[in-house]
Design a protein around this motif. Sequence first.
Motif, PDB file in Angstrom:
ATOM      1  N   VAL A  19       0.837  -1.197   0.000  1.00 46.30           N
ATOM      2  CA  VAL A  19       0.000   0.000   0.000  1.00 46.30           C
ATOM      3  C   VAL A  19       0.875   1.251   0.000  1.00 46.30           C
ATOM      4  O   VAL A  19       0.609   2.213  -0.732  1.00 46.30           O
ATOM      5  CB  VAL A  19      -0.950   0.014   1.204  1.00 46.30           C
ATOM      6  N   LYS A  20       1.938   1.248   0.816  1.00 54.86           N
ATOM      7  CA  LYS A  20       2.840   2.398   0.864  1.00 54.86           C
ATOM      8  C   LYS A  20       3.478   2.647  -0.502  1.00 54.86           C
ATOM      9  O   LYS A  20       3.577   3.791  -0.966  1.00 54.86           O
ATOM     10  CB  LYS A  20       3.917   2.172   1.918  1.00 54.86           C
ATOM     11  N   ALA A  21       3.916   1.577  -1.144  1.00 58.53           N
ATOM     12  CA  ALA A  21       4.537   1.722  -2.464  1.00 58.53           C
ATOM     13  C   ALA A  21       3.525   2.233  -3.487  1.00 58.53           C
ATOM     14  O   ALA A  21       3.844   3.076  -4.337  1.00 58.53           O
ATOM     15  CB  ALA A  21       5.120   0.380  -2.914  1.00 58.53           C
ATOM     16  N   ALA A  22       2.287   1.738  -3.405  1.00 61.84           N
ATOM     17  CA  ALA A  22       1.254   2.181  -4.334  1.00 61.84           C
ATOM     18  C   ALA A  22       0.897   3.645  -4.102  1.00 61.84           C
ATOM     19  O   ALA A  22       0.610   4.385  -5.051  1.00 61.84           O
ATOM     20  CB  ALA A  22       0.013   1.298  -4.187  1.00 61.84           C
ATOM     21  N   LEU A  23       0.922   4.072  -2.851  1.00 60.50           N
ATOM     22  CA  LEU A  23       0.693   5.489  -2.546  1.00 60.50           C
ATOM     23  C   LEU A  23       1.766   6.365  -3.181  1.00 60.50           C
ATOM     24  O   LEU A  23       1.473   7.408  -3.777  1.00 60.50           O
ATOM     25  CB  LEU A  23       0.667   5.704  -1.033  1.00 60.50           C
ATOM     26  N   ASP A  24       3.033   5.945  -3.054  1.00 64.01           N
ATOM     27  CA  ASP A  24       4.133   6.705  -3.650  1.00 64.01           C
ATOM     28  C   ASP A  24       3.994   6.770  -5.169  1.00 64.01           C
ATOM     29  O   ASP A  24       4.206   7.823  -5.779  1.00 64.01           O
ATOM     30  CB  ASP A  24       5.468   6.061  -3.275  1.00 64.01           C
ATOM     31  N   ARG A  25       3.623   5.633  -5.761  1.00 63.24           N
ATOM     32  CA  ARG A  25       3.470   5.595  -7.225  1.00 63.24           C
ATOM     33  C   ARG A  25       2.324   6.506  -7.665  1.00 63.24           C
ATOM     34  O   ARG A  25       2.440   7.222  -8.666  1.00 63.24           O
ATOM     35  CB  ARG A  25       3.203   4.159  -7.670  1.00 63.24           C
ATOM     36  N   HIS A  26       1.240   6.479  -6.923  1.00 63.60           N
ATOM     37  CA  HIS A  26       0.092   7.310  -7.283  1.00 63.60           C
ATOM     38  C   HIS A  26       0.431   8.797  -7.187  1.00 63.60           C
ATOM     39  O   HIS A  26       0.109   9.589  -8.071  1.00 63.60           O
ATOM     40  CB  HIS A  26      -1.099   6.976  -6.376  1.00 63.60           C
ATOM     41  N   LEU A  27       1.116   9.178  -6.092  1.00 63.03           N
ATOM     42  CA  LEU A  27       1.490  10.580  -5.925  1.00 63.03           C
ATOM     43  C   LEU A  27       2.437  11.020  -7.030  1.00 63.03           C
ATOM     44  O   LEU A  27       2.304  12.118  -7.592  1.00 63.03           O
ATOM     45  CB  LEU A  27       2.129  10.794  -4.554  1.00 63.03           C
ATOM     46  N   ALA A  28       3.403  10.167  -7.367  1.00 58.99           N
ATOM     47  CA  ALA A  28       4.348  10.507  -8.430  1.00 58.99           C
ATOM     48  C   ALA A  28       3.630  10.673  -9.770  1.00 58.99           C
ATOM     49  O   ALA A  28       3.933  11.577 -10.548  1.00 58.99           O
ATOM     50  CB  ALA A  28       5.423   9.423  -8.535  1.00 58.99           C
ATOM     51  N   ALA A  29       2.656   9.806 -10.038  1.00 59.42           N
ATOM     52  CA  ALA A  29       1.904   9.909 -11.292  1.00 59.42           C
ATOM     53  C   ALA A  29       1.084  11.195 -11.332  1.00 59.42           C
ATOM     54  O   ALA A  29       0.994  11.850 -12.378  1.00 59.42           O
ATOM     55  CB  ALA A  29       0.996   8.692 -11.454  1.00 59.42           C
ATOM     56  N   VAL A  30       0.492  11.558 -10.194  1.00 64.60           N
ATOM     57  CA  VAL A  30      -0.290  12.792 -10.127  1.00 64.60           C
ATOM     58  C   VAL A  30       0.607  14.005 -10.348  1.00 64.60           C
ATOM     59  O   VAL A  30       0.256  14.949 -11.059  1.00 64.60           O
ATOM     60  CB  VAL A  30      -1.022  12.897  -8.778  1.00 64.60           C
ATOM     61  N   GLU A  31       1.789  13.985  -9.753  1.00 64.82           N
ATOM     62  CA  GLU A  31       2.720  15.108  -9.888  1.00 64.82           C
ATOM     63  C   GLU A  31       3.213  15.275 -11.323  1.00 64.82           C
ATOM     64  O   GLU A  31       3.532  16.390 -11.749  1.00 64.82           O
ATOM     65  CB  GLU A  31       3.902  14.918  -8.944  1.00 64.82           C
TER      66      GLU A  31
END
Length: 245
Positions: A19-31
Amino acid sequence: MSDAAQPTAAEVRAAAEAVKAALDRHLAAVERRSGDDDTAVYEAFNALATAAEAYDELLYDRYDEVTPFEIPGADGALPPYSGPDEPHALSLLIRRDYAVAEPQRLLAQARRVAGADGPADPTGPGARAGVSPLAALGVLFGEYEPDEIASRHKEFGLEEGDSTLWVTAAEELPEPGEWLDAPFEHVDPERIVCRFDVSAVFDEDAEDDEDEHEDAEHEEDGDAEEHGAEHDDGAEVVDARRSGV
């Protein structure tokens, strides 16, 4: 569930890390997103939803605990999009349901439309439209576009039911007449760009949630009065339930 079937603590921990890794990936994609329809953001969102669901399941099975996560619309979620990034053609799949609420109004409107081009003919389409609901529907839907029917449905004696709109993407337009025999048969769910659903059931769900919240507040107020407890206006009644996603 038996102890043997329960996930291990290590499996729960690994799911939490996912979940933590997916959160980081999602934030990076949004940015880094290039626009409102960036597929990388969409894929990262789905990955985060999947990871959160897996963690929620394991956490509940192992510790009988739940998370505050709720993925909106997950029960009817679409599969990941696999169509072209820059579609050159779109198909709109529309369904609208109606009930014939006022048959006499329907017949009268169809008779008026059918007879508008000339004098009344007792054997013509206007006469048939005035006595046959099937003929009336044929006249009205042949005269008006679906959007106009939707905006004037009460005028025609109709009552709205559910409706849905699907937007699908393609590389190019199909050949003329290619899908007319079965217009909704070959829909690829992975080509759906977006969909919009309208239903009274959504309003009923919202009303049920409000009623449950109000009942909980009344029960809490009653308990406070019974026991002479002070009630904090800033307090919130929280009903923690296992996520259904």
